[in-house]
Each structure stands twice: as C-alpha cells, then as structure tokens.
Design an enzyme around this catalytic site. Sequence first.
Site, PDB file in Angstrom:
ATOM      1  N   SER A 330     -33.382 -49.907  28.000  1.00  0.00           N
ATOM      2  CA  SER A 330     -33.472 -49.751  29.456  1.00  0.00           C
ATOM      3  C   SER A 330     -32.299 -49.009  30.074  1.00  0.00           C
ATOM      4  CB  SER A 330     -33.610 -51.125  30.113  1.00  0.00           C
ATOM      5  OG  SER A 330     -34.832 -51.726  29.741  1.00  0.00           O
ATOM      6  N   CYS A 386     -37.536 -53.169  35.775  1.00  0.00           N
ATOM      7  CA  CYS A 386     -38.990 -53.327  35.715  1.00  0.00           C
ATOM      8  C   CYS A 386     -39.601 -52.305  34.756  1.00  0.00           C
ATOM      9  CB  CYS A 386     -39.580 -53.154  37.111  1.00  0.00           C
ATOM     10  SG  CYS A 386     -41.376 -53.182  37.139  1.00  0.00           S
TER      11      CYS A 386
END
Length: 662
Positions: A330, A386
């Site tokens: 991420s 997210c």
Amino acid sequence: MTELKNTERELHLFRSRLVFIGLFAFLCFVGLLSRFVWLQIVKHDVYALQADENRISIVPVVPNRGLIMDRNGVILARNFSAYTLEITPSKITADLDVVIDELSALVDIQPKHRKRFRKLIEESKNFESLPIRTRLTDEEVARFTAQRFRFPGVDIQARLFRQYPLGEVASHVIGYIGRISQKDAELIEASDDENAANYNGTNYIGKEGLEKSYEAILHGKTGFEQVEVSAGGRAVRTLSRNPPKSGQNLILSIDIELQKVVEEAFGDRRGAMVAIEPATGDVLAFVSKPTFDPNLFVEGIDQQSWNELNTSEDRPLLNRALSGSYPPGSTYKPFMALAALELGRRTPSQAISDPGYYNFGGHKFRDDAVNGHGSVDMYKSIVLSCNTYYYILANDLGVDTIHDFMKPFGFGQLTGIDLDNEKRGVLPSTAWKKAAYKKPAQQKWYAGETISIGNGQGYNTFTPLQLAHAVATLVNNGVVMKPHLVRITEDPQTRERTQVVSKETERIPLKQENIDFIKNAMVGVAKEGTSRAAFVNTEYVSGGKTGTAQLFSVKANEKYDAKKLSKKLIDHSWYTAFAPADKPRIAIAIIVENGGFGSTGAAPIVRKALDYYLLGKRPTEKDTTPVAKFDSLEARSVSEVKAEAEAEGGPKPGEETPANKD
C-alpha cells in the site's frame, strides 16, 4: 753394466716440453685476454647494466589506503601497521612442510594458518611472497629475527592492514577489502599498463560496497625505491625514492549514529531501511539486516565463518536495501493517487462507495473492511488505506499509463547510487511482459492483472532504495536528485576537499496543489490513519504510509490467520515517511521481512529514527516491539490471480480475492 744417459736427447725432450707448456700458457693467456676484452670492452654496457640490476632492486612502495568517515568525521575504515611472517615458495629449497614445522617452533602457526597459506599458493600466479602469519607480536618478531639465517626465503615484512572499528555497523555500505584473487589479477593485467603497474606490491583490493566502487580513489598511487642489495639479497641502502601517493579519504553522507539507532531497533529481524535528504540526495542511513563483520574478510575469511554466512537462512551477505526486490504494497497508493490527479482521472473530492470488495469479471477483490469503508474520497483512501478505491483506479488507468507515470519517480529503474550490484526491480507494462516471457499465452496482459497493480502487488517489485528515492522526489516537489553515499573526497596530504554534489537530474512536471494534497493525506496517515499509534505525541509533524508485501495467499472464503503460518510466510511490513511535513529534511522507506502489518512492524522503527534525527533523542531501552498482532486480514492483492490469468486467461468467475490491512 752401467747404463749411459743420453744427455742430448733428454735436453731436447725437456726443451720440447718447455715450449709446449709455454705455448699452452700463452694460449691460455690469449684466451683470458680475449675474454677480458670481450667482457670489459665489447660487452661492457650490457654487463654493467646487468651488474647494476643485480646490485639494485626496484621495490614497490604500497600507498596508504584512504580512510572512510561518516558525515561527522567518525572513522568507519582505517589502516594500521603490523608485522607479517612471509614465505616466498620459489626460494624454498627444502620441503615446505618441514620449513613450516620449524617455523612453528618460533612463531605460533595454527592449522588454519597453514590451510589459508596453501590456498594462497594455489591462487598465486607468480609465487610471490605470501603471508603465513599476520600481526606478529614483538616477542615473535624477536625470536624469528635471531634465527633468520636458518630460513632462506622466509622474512618479516611490515604491512598495512585494513580495520573496520565499528564491526558490523553499516557493513553493507562500507563493504570490505580482501586479497587479490586470480580473477582480480587477470582483470588488473587486462587493464591499461599504468593501472596494472599501480598494483605492484599490492596484496589487497576492494571487494564489496564503497571499498569496491571507489577502489580507484581509495587505493592511491604506488611509489618505488631503488635499493642496493647484498649478494645475499639483503637491502644495504636506499639509492633513490619515488614516494607513493596515499589514496583519497571518503567523507560519506551517512550519519553513523542514525545508522546505529535503526540497526539496533531492527534487533534480530531481517529487512532494510534507506533514509535520504530530499533536497540533496544525501543518503543519511542505509541499513540492511542482518549485517556481517567485514573484518573477517581482510586477511581471508576462514572456512567455518564463510560457511556460516553462506548457509544462513537470513542471508546476511545480501544487501537488501540495494538488491532486495519486494512488492511495495500500500505504500504505492499515494503515487497512484497522484497519477489520478495529474492525469485528470480523479478529483480530491470525488468519492466511491466501498461495499468491501470490487467485482471485476465475476471475481471479487476484497477490501480489508468486511463491510467496506462506506463513502471514500481520495484523502480517506490514503489515510485508511482503502483497497477498493485503488482496485477501481488501477482498472481505469490501465497498466501502461501507470507504468509511464511511475517511471520518472525511479520505480523499476536504477537510481545510479554509487554502489555496485544495484537491482532494477520490475515496473510492469504490456511491453515488459512480452519481453519477459517466451510463450504467447504468458506474454498476453490480462485485465485482472492490472487490478492488483494499484495496490502495489502483482508483478510490482522494487528495492527499498527505489521507494525511498521516490518518496524523496515526491516531497522535493518533483525535483529528482540522484542518491549518493559519498559527499566529499579529501586529499590526506593537502586536506584539499572536493564536494561531490549531486545535481538535479530531472524535474517531473507536477502541479504543486496535487503534491501538497498527497503530502497532506500522508500527514493524515500519521495523525489519524493507519500509523497513528506509532506517532502519538511526536514533537514534529510527519507524513507516512503503511504497507505490506504479500507472501501467502489464502483460498477463497478463507480467513488469513498469521498465527497458523510459519514465520517465513508472514507478510513483509512496509512504511514510508517524511519529516518535518512543512519542509522535509528526511525521507524514509523501510521494510521488515515477515513483520506483518506496516503499522506495528515497520512504523515504530521509523519513529525511533525520526526522533533521533530531528530531536536527538535516543531509544531509552532495547526495542521490544512485537512483530504484530494478527487479528484481522491484511490489505493484499492476490498472487493466484496472476497465476490463473497466465494459465487460463483470467480470474475464475465467482471467486473472491483475499483482502489486506495495513
């Protein structure tokens, strides 16, 4: 009856013999005179030169190797002088083993010394003087000197030795020197004559790290002496001297105290961290764990230590910061968001509805939150990491667009840092896949493979150095500075210094408002997002991004439970950071192998690094941060999608992709 002598006959015989002897003597004299004329007149110049060559020996004088220091002058590599017992095998007329046995009565010679000496003989091409024992004590020197006449071909030499006073600290940066091997000698001989002559009398050469990449500067220039020698080969006097020129000193950009703080914070965990000053490209810390002791290699590493280093599962000789290639997880998301802004594919306020998954072609790519994050705009997508937001974004952008935007930041490219063996990694594209695979079915790019790219998984593999360089470029407002470890070279005699300034190599055309938005969102990660627990009550404002690199994929509808996995299958922990937020002085990328969540594995180490670098605070106690508590799923993309896509042309309908959490 009395025999009468023939006096006349005997006199004639005597005179004949006398003439013969005289003639023989004359001929001998003529021969000697002729030879004398030949040697002293006709061949005078030739033999006079040979006599001088026998009388005068040209002895190379090895230069002092340059020192290596950190940015504050702390010595990281230095030299010291010691006596060495050396044998010239070509001058030994007796049995070599017997000679060594006799020497061992005067000097402590262990089996390991004999074994190393035998190896040196095998590697030696010219049978030059080879050391059998180094660093002799004064008592050993005195004992041998008294018995030197017994050992022709054996002598004591004063040699310079390399020492790394901090041992394992920053060993992957500094590297080490070692004895010149047969391969090294062949490369030296194949180079130009001047360079080959510069290694006369030299036994050592840089093997790894800065010792290797700056060998030409550190080595210096070899001098020579004209020495008159006796018939026994002993030096009588020095006739002339051309002094050597010492190698230049290297002053690094590394802050060795920051390096120590990070290495201690890692403890016995594996991983790497790179810290860069964005405005200059100075590398402030360059950590690869585990480390090794470079002093082991200076005189030739023993077999036991070599086996331990090479057979260890932790691979201590691997420079993970430079050559370790990992999916960024991420930590890739801020760059994906910046691409969306710059290319006009998203606005900061544009939101998606996250149900907890992204359905693509009948395949569910799940989010970490089972029920989703609800309405997610760009700021929230970074702060809460997210996945669904970036599944959709990656599909909208396409792999080639992502590739073209990321390339200037250095992803999948060589940074050009001043160390050898840098790994390029992989920044995937359709062209890359065609070149990487041979079979047509493997060369085809499938849309499902693009989805995982957006979350830093799939084919993405980058080095910690590349990620730190990309973060430094981002917070430097798109100005690319080539990372470097050496700031200054210094002449040890004149103390004249030459600044190694890394000039701007590129300026990525980015809108300042977009950069500021991404930086602000990364500040939100540390303040209210996935890494807030690690940065509670800081006296500075920092930005960051957590991430993981997936090593294990669970089957559809199964829950990821790290407690049931071996340590080697637990995900790698990433964290990227910069601080202070308003004017960044340091940019960091760190990976802790099998460290689990970025927030609990990597972020606490970064907190300690920033506390020291910005505030001068040192950890008050040994790092006892747990690896992680795995009570929820990790934010991940699926490697099985890649395998399925290659084998069958895409993901299987109805299957779900396991999710990640940072």
